[in-house]
Design a protein around this motif. Structure first.
Motif, PDB file in Angstrom:
ATOM      1  N   PHE A 251       0.806  -1.214   0.000  1.00 49.59           N
ATOM      2  CA  PHE A 251       0.000   0.000   0.000  1.00 49.59           C
ATOM      3  C   PHE A 251       0.841   1.267   0.000  1.00 49.59           C
ATOM      4  CE2 PHE A 251      -3.510  -2.814   1.148  1.00 49.59           C
ATOM      5  CZ  PHE A 251      -4.495  -2.297   0.331  1.00 49.59           C
ATOM      6  N   ILE A 252       2.075   1.188   0.482  1.00 54.32           N
ATOM      7  CA  ILE A 252       2.985   2.325   0.300  1.00 54.32           C
ATOM      8  C   ILE A 252       3.186   2.564  -1.189  1.00 54.32           C
ATOM      9  CG2 ILE A 252       5.377   3.092   0.546  1.00 54.32           C
ATOM     10  CD1 ILE A 252       5.428   1.758   3.285  1.00 54.32           C
ATOM     11  N   GLY A 253       3.427   1.477  -1.925  1.00 53.21           N
ATOM     12  CA  GLY A 253       3.611   1.595  -3.361  1.00 53.21           C
ATOM     13  C   GLY A 253       2.340   2.010  -4.080  1.00 53.21           C
ATOM     14  N   GLU A 254       1.216   1.395  -3.731  1.00 48.45           N
ATOM     15  CA  GLU A 254      -0.028   1.689  -4.439  1.00 48.45           C
ATOM     16  C   GLU A 254      -0.501   3.117  -4.207  1.00 48.45           C
ATOM     17  OE1 GLU A 254      -4.269   0.883  -3.271  1.00 48.45           O
ATOM     18  OE2 GLU A 254      -3.859  -0.924  -4.461  1.00 48.45           O
ATOM     19  N   ALA A 255      -0.547   3.550  -2.943  1.00 49.46           N
ATOM     20  CA  ALA A 255      -1.070   4.878  -2.634  1.00 49.46           C
ATOM     21  C   ALA A 255      -0.229   5.972  -3.280  1.00 49.46           C
ATOM     22  CB  ALA A 255      -1.132   5.075  -1.122  1.00 49.46           C
ATOM     23  N   ASN A 256       1.082   5.861  -3.167  1.00 47.73           N
ATOM     24  CA  ASN A 256       1.952   6.875  -3.762  1.00 47.73           C
ATOM     25  C   ASN A 256       1.966   6.761  -5.279  1.00 47.73           C
ATOM     26  OD1 ASN A 256       3.436   8.405  -1.480  1.00 47.73           O
ATOM     27  ND2 ASN A 256       3.552   6.268  -0.846  1.00 47.73           N
ATOM     28  N   GLY A 257       1.822   5.531  -5.799  1.00 45.56           N
ATOM     29  CA  GLY A 257       1.751   5.354  -7.239  1.00 45.56           C
ATOM     30  C   GLY A 257       0.519   6.007  -7.829  1.00 45.56           C
ATOM     31  N   ILE A 258      -0.629   5.859  -7.171  1.00 39.84           N
ATOM     32  CA  ILE A 258      -1.857   6.495  -7.632  1.00 39.84           C
ATOM     33  C   ILE A 258      -1.730   8.018  -7.569  1.00 39.84           C
ATOM     34  CG2 ILE A 258      -4.301   6.846  -7.097  1.00 39.84           C
ATOM     35  CD1 ILE A 258      -4.403   3.951  -6.160  1.00 39.84           C
ATOM     36  N   ARG A 259      -1.100   8.510  -6.496  1.00 38.89           N
ATOM     37  CA  ARG A 259      -0.946   9.958  -6.326  1.00 38.89           C
ATOM     38  C   ARG A 259      -0.088  10.569  -7.426  1.00 38.89           C
ATOM     39  NH1 ARG A 259       2.970  12.776  -3.716  1.00 38.89           N
ATOM     40  NH2 ARG A 259       3.857  10.855  -2.858  1.00 38.89           N
ATOM     41  N   LEU A 260       0.903   9.812  -7.898  1.00 44.95           N
ATOM     42  CA  LEU A 260       1.854  10.344  -8.877  1.00 44.95           C
ATOM     43  C   LEU A 260       1.554   9.909 -10.308  1.00 44.95           C
ATOM     44  CD1 LEU A 260       5.103   9.835  -6.775  1.00 44.95           C
ATOM     45  CD2 LEU A 260       3.913  11.994  -7.207  1.00 44.95           C
ATOM     46  N   THR A 261       0.480   9.135 -10.504  1.00 47.70           N
ATOM     47  CA  THR A 261       0.071   8.762 -11.862  1.00 47.70           C
ATOM     48  C   THR A 261      -1.417   9.077 -12.004  1.00 47.70           C
ATOM     49  OG1 THR A 261      -0.323   6.443 -11.193  1.00 47.70           O
ATOM     50  CG2 THR A 261       1.864   6.990 -12.067  1.00 47.70           C
ATOM     51  N   ASN A 262      -2.209   8.092 -12.319  1.00 53.38           N
ATOM     52  CA  ASN A 262      -3.659   8.240 -12.344  1.00 53.38           C
ATOM     53  C   ASN A 262      -4.284   6.875 -12.105  1.00 53.38           C
ATOM     54  OD1 ASN A 262      -4.003   6.891 -15.031  1.00 53.38           O
ATOM     55  ND2 ASN A 262      -2.924   8.713 -15.765  1.00 53.38           N
ATOM     56  N   SER A 263      -5.567   6.858 -11.826  1.00 47.07           N
ATOM     57  CA  SER A 263      -6.220   5.616 -11.405  1.00 47.07           C
ATOM     58  C   SER A 263      -6.224   4.555 -12.502  1.00 47.07           C
ATOM     59  CB  SER A 263      -7.648   5.903 -10.943  1.00 47.07           C
ATOM     60  OG  SER A 263      -8.398   6.527 -11.985  1.00 47.07           O
ATOM     61  N   SER A 264      -6.403   4.965 -13.772  1.00 50.27           N
ATOM     62  CA  SER A 264      -6.444   3.974 -14.853  1.00 50.27           C
ATOM     63  C   SER A 264      -5.082   3.320 -15.058  1.00 50.27           C
ATOM     64  CB  SER A 264      -6.920   4.625 -16.154  1.00 50.27           C
ATOM     65  OG  SER A 264      -6.044   5.669 -16.546  1.00 50.27           O
ATOM     66  N   PHE A 265      -4.034   4.134 -15.067  1.00 49.23           N
ATOM     67  CA  PHE A 265      -2.695   3.579 -15.248  1.00 49.23           C
ATOM     68  C   PHE A 265      -2.317   2.694 -14.061  1.00 49.23           C
ATOM     69  CE2 PHE A 265       1.914   3.729 -14.630  1.00 49.23           C
ATOM     70  CZ  PHE A 265       2.353   3.270 -15.864  1.00 49.23           C
ATOM     71  N   ALA A 266      -2.657   3.143 -12.843  1.00 45.19           N
ATOM     72  CA  ALA A 266      -2.349   2.350 -11.653  1.00 45.19           C
ATOM     73  C   ALA A 266      -3.056   1.002 -11.700  1.00 45.19           C
ATOM     74  CB  ALA A 266      -2.759   3.115 -10.391  1.00 45.19           C
TER      75      ALA A 266
END
Length: 213
Positions: A91-106
């Protein structure tokens, strides 16, 4: 096999299929919900509240007798690595990944977890996937690469976000492989409860540290 047995088998398949579709629908919508939540709060606070709600719900279900959990005589320490992979690292990876990309790409990146799991099972568990699986692995990787290149130009997908999502994918695969080693001793509810408690403790401490600055 009698007609009754065949009908029950068909009903079980339909029920399992419906459950899988509902699960994936909720899982997919969670990326959009997380993206919206991160516009109003930090990832640590969001995850702390998320796991607090999970722990409360599971405790209520256990007290009501709907689910059964019994940790007596079991080696709880064997679950620590499982909980470290997911929810903490994942969830560290997912939450920050969504914040720095977008929901579709994540969502597309996270869909690579089964691919990495298949590769990891071959390396660590010496399990060989069918040859047709390699074709789908290549298709999945190619799809992510194309979408990444098409969106990177407009700033929608930041390199740091991709790295965080890769971390989430590796952690998700590690969780799946590790889960197999403890599945004989712990039920799915017991594993999930310990994971939720670990996530609540870790992200609550992280939120408190962030807010205390």
């Amino acid at each position: 096999m009698g007609k009754g047995t065949g009908k029950r088998a068909d009903d079980n398949i339909r029920l399992a299929t419906a459950a899988a579709l509902l699960s994936n629908l909720i899982f997919g919508l969670s990326f959009m919900a997380s993206r919206i939540a991160l516009e109003h709060t930090t990832s640590a606070i969001m995850l702390s509240l998320r796991f607090a709600a999970s722990v409360v719900i599971m405790l209520l279900l256990a007290l009501a007798g709907i689910i059964k959990m019994d940790f007596r005589g079991k080696n709880i320490r064997s679950l620590l690595l499982l909980g470290l992979f997911q929810p903490i690292i994942y969830f560290i990876g997912e939450a920050n990944g969504i914040r720095l990309t977008n929901s579709s790409f994540a969502g597309i990146m996270i869909s690579l977890i089964p691919v990495v799991t298949a590769i990891g099972s071959g390396i660590f568990l010496h399990e060989r996937p069918p040859k047709s699986a390699y074709l789908w692995i290549l298709c999945s990787v190619a799809g992510v690469a194309v979408i990444s290149l098409s969106q990177a130009g407009d700033g929608a997908v930041q390199p740091a976000g991709i790295l965080f999502l890769v971390l989430a994918v590796v952690a998700g695969a590690g969780f799946t492989l590790c889960s197999r080693s403890v599945s004989d001793e712990f039920t799915a509810f017991e594993r999930t409860f310990v994971m939720m408690v670990m996530g609540f403790i870790f992200f609550s401490i992280a939120a408190a540290v962030q807010e205390g600055r």
